[in-house]
Design an enzyme around this catalytic site. Structure first.
Site, short mmCIF file in Angstrom:
data_model
loop_
_atom_site.label_atom_id
_atom_site.label_comp_id
_atom_site.label_asym_id
_atom_site.label_seq_id
_atom_site.Cartn_x
_atom_site.Cartn_y
_atom_site.Cartn_z
N HIS A 6 -29.64 40.98 36.91
CA HIS A 6 -29.70 42.09 37.87
C HIS A 6 -29.52 43.40 37.12
CE1 HIS A 6 -30.03 39.69 41.52
NE2 HIS A 6 -29.22 38.84 40.96
N LYS A 7 -30.59 43.91 36.55
CA LYS A 7 -30.53 45.07 35.67
C LYS A 7 -29.83 46.25 36.34
CE LYS A 7 -32.33 43.81 31.80
NZ LYS A 7 -31.26 42.76 31.80
N TRP A 9 -27.89 46.05 39.47
CA TRP A 9 -26.60 45.69 40.06
C TRP A 9 -25.53 45.38 39.01
CZ3 TRP A 9 -24.91 47.39 44.27
CH2 TRP A 9 -25.78 47.68 45.33
N LEU A 142 -32.52 50.40 54.42
CA LEU A 142 -33.17 50.61 53.12
C LEU A 142 -34.59 50.06 53.24
CD1 LEU A 142 -33.43 51.17 50.08
CD2 LEU A 142 -32.31 48.95 49.68
N VAL A 144 -38.68 50.55 51.53
CA VAL A 144 -39.72 51.15 50.68
C VAL A 144 -41.06 50.64 51.19
CG1 VAL A 144 -40.76 51.14 48.37
CG2 VAL A 144 -38.29 51.48 48.63
N SER A 150 -41.56 47.18 44.08
CA SER A 150 -41.39 46.75 42.68
C SER A 150 -41.64 47.87 41.68
CB SER A 150 -42.33 45.55 42.38
OG SER A 150 -42.11 44.55 43.35
N LYS A 151 -41.33 49.12 42.09
CA LYS A 151 -41.40 50.26 41.17
C LYS A 151 -40.01 50.78 40.85
CE LYS A 151 -45.89 51.94 43.01
NZ LYS A 151 -46.68 51.87 41.78
N LEU A 392 -25.71 46.41 62.03
CA LEU A 392 -26.93 46.34 62.84
C LEU A 392 -28.16 45.99 62.02
CD1 LEU A 392 -26.07 49.56 64.84
CD2 LEU A 392 -25.78 47.17 65.58
#
Ligand SMILES: CCCCCCCCCCCCCC(=O)CSCCNC(=O)CCNC(=O)[C@H](O)C(C)(C)COP(=O)(O)OP(=O)(O)OC[C@H]1O[C@@H](n2cnc3c(N)ncnc32)[C@H](O)[C@@H]1OP(=O)(O)O
Ligand SMILES: CN(C)Cc1n[nH]c2ccc(-c3ccc(F)cc3OCCn3ccnc3)cc12
Length: 392
Positions: A6-7, A9, A142, A144, A150-151, A392
């Protein structure tokens, strides 16, 4: 060890997989708070085509842009058959609790076209962890755009909302996700109770049980027309003090739970049409408020079905039973949801929900929901029954 890297995290103050089981690490904040003067004053850099925007959810057009982005690009089930379809009134409710910050409603736009292509939000919440009440941000929505996946946009958005939360002198956060990240404080299961089995089978949400016919299935899930508990009624403004006392006492038994005051209860639990329904039991003899149940309305778009476009789903929210058996209280909630034409009633196996799920004919869902804290270590992974928090 081996396993996924997890680069992003692994750079964050969250429990790391390598530390799981290391009971020498103290429970509580992972990083010390930073003096506000040392918090980065300017926003993080986005790729050059994009710009930050603070979304004004009160502005009808902006709210519509957010609604459209989520409707087309937010969370889908594992089989990509359904996608959450939060309504605009739901989003205004979810994003404007007492003490909210507009600056925590963050969007990303394409500089040239001004098209909204990404979103992330935070709302302030007082969350108790064991005996500590911690000011946190609840992070949500969250998203995208599918065309920009994947950017590595998500890490930038997470760092930016972290920066804006730090500017308000808040250093912890809570969030949930269907994906495994470093490191869940608890992992719960979701369960579904059919209310409209015919539609659920038609759209592929449910499958006809073995040796079952449609009519047998409809009969299996049939509910009475009216609730059975004497004194069962909708919550009203005048009930806020009593409901606050009831829910504060009830939530005190869980390891992680919101620390609701009367303003919070008024915002989060007073009925709002098509957003949140709440009921209570007022004793006919003593007029005391003894029990409470609530559910929120979150439809899912049905992807690729000719006959139906939307699944009307109710989600169990906060429920308190002190006199009425929880089983009976929740059955009354099912009866109300069926009467209001919901197709399905969903619940997590958190709090004391496991005590009624099977008996009320809930079936297990096909995935899990993971709970996370940011910059706060919990020594042992919690059981779902130790969680008193619904995001939620
Ligand atoms: C003190 C205050 C602190 C505040 C902040 C607290 C933390 C708040 C954290 C946020 C809580 C949100 C809670 C919430 O909203 C409820 S969970 C719902 C999240 N949204 C969706 O699933 C909608 C559909 N998916 C998307 O829009 C994209 O796939 C998203 C945007 C999810 C990822 O965009 P992408 O284009 O697919 O991916 P890249 O940009 O290339 O980035 C890849 C990196 O992102 C990591 N990733 C993937 N999904 C994640 C997720 N759900 N949480 C956190 N991290 C997630 C992933 O592990 C990887 O990092 P790694 O390389 O280290 O593994
Ligand atoms: C919590 N909140 C943060 C939204 C969120 N994000 N990620 C999720 C993953 C699962 C659930 C979930 C929670 C309770 C439940 F009964 C069913 C659920 O998902 C079913 C699968 N699904 C996804 C979309 N349409 C159907 C919510 C979420």
């Amino acid at each position: 060890s081996l396993g996924k890297k997890h680069k992003f995290w692994e750079t964050q103050p969250v429990g790391q997989f390598k530390d799981v089981g290391d009971t020498s690490l103290p429970e509580g904040p992972i990083e010390p708070t930073t003096p506000l003067s040392e918090v980065k004053q300017e926003p993080y850099n986005l790729p050059s085509l994009y710009e930050w925007t603070t979304c004004d959810i009160d502005d009808e057009d902006t709210c519509t842009e957010i609604y459209n982005l989520l409707t087309n690009n937010y969370v889908e089930d594992d089989e990509n058959m359904f996608r959450f379809n939060y309504s605009k009134e739901f989003l205004r409710w979810a994003l404007r609790p007492p003490g909210y910050f507009k600056s925590w409603h963050i969007g990303v736009r394409v500089k040239v076209s001004k098209k909204l292509v990404a979103f992330i939000t935070g709302v302030p919440a007082k969350i108790r962890v064991r005996d500590e009440v911690v000011n946190m941000a609840e992070i949500n929505f969250l998203c995208v755009h599918k065309k920009l996946r994947s950017k590595r946009l998500a890490p930038v958005m997470i760092k930016e909302i972290t920066r804006r939360v730090h500017l308000e002198n808040i250093w912890q956060a809570a969030y949930t996700a269907g994906v495994v990240l470093p490191t869940p404080i608890s992992t719960c299961q979701y369960w579904h109770r059919s209310l409209n089995p015919k539609k659920l089978i038609d759209v592929g949400f449910s499958r006809l049980g073995a040796r079952m016919t449609i009519s047998r299935t409809i009969k299996l899930y049939k509910l009475p027309e009216s609730t059975v508990t004497p004194g069962f009624r909708k919550m009203e403004l005048r009930d806020v003090p009593a409901v606050t006392r009831l829910i504060r006492n009830y939530l005190s038994q869980f390891v992680v739970a919101p620390d609701f005051d009367e303003n919070d209860v008024e915002h989060w639990l007073l009925p709002t049409e098509n957003v949140v329904d709440s009921y209570l039991v007022e004793s006919p003899e003593t007029h005391e408020v003894t029990d409470f149940c609530s559910f929120y309305t979150l439809p899912s778009s049905i992807l690729g079905n000719q006959n139906y476009s939307t699944l009307k789903a109710a989600y169990s929210y906060y429920n308190v039973s002190t006199q009425t058996p929880l089983l009976q209280l929740m059955n009354d909630a099912l009866i109300v949801a069926k009467r209001k034409d919901y197709d399905v009633f969903n619940a997590l196996d958190i709090m004391q929900n496991a005590s009624f799920l099977k008996e009320l004919k809930f079936g297990p869902g096909d995935g899990q929901l993971h709970y996370y804290l940011y910059n706060y270590r919990i020594r042992h992974t919690l059981k779902p029954s130790e969680l008193g928090l619904v995001l939620l």
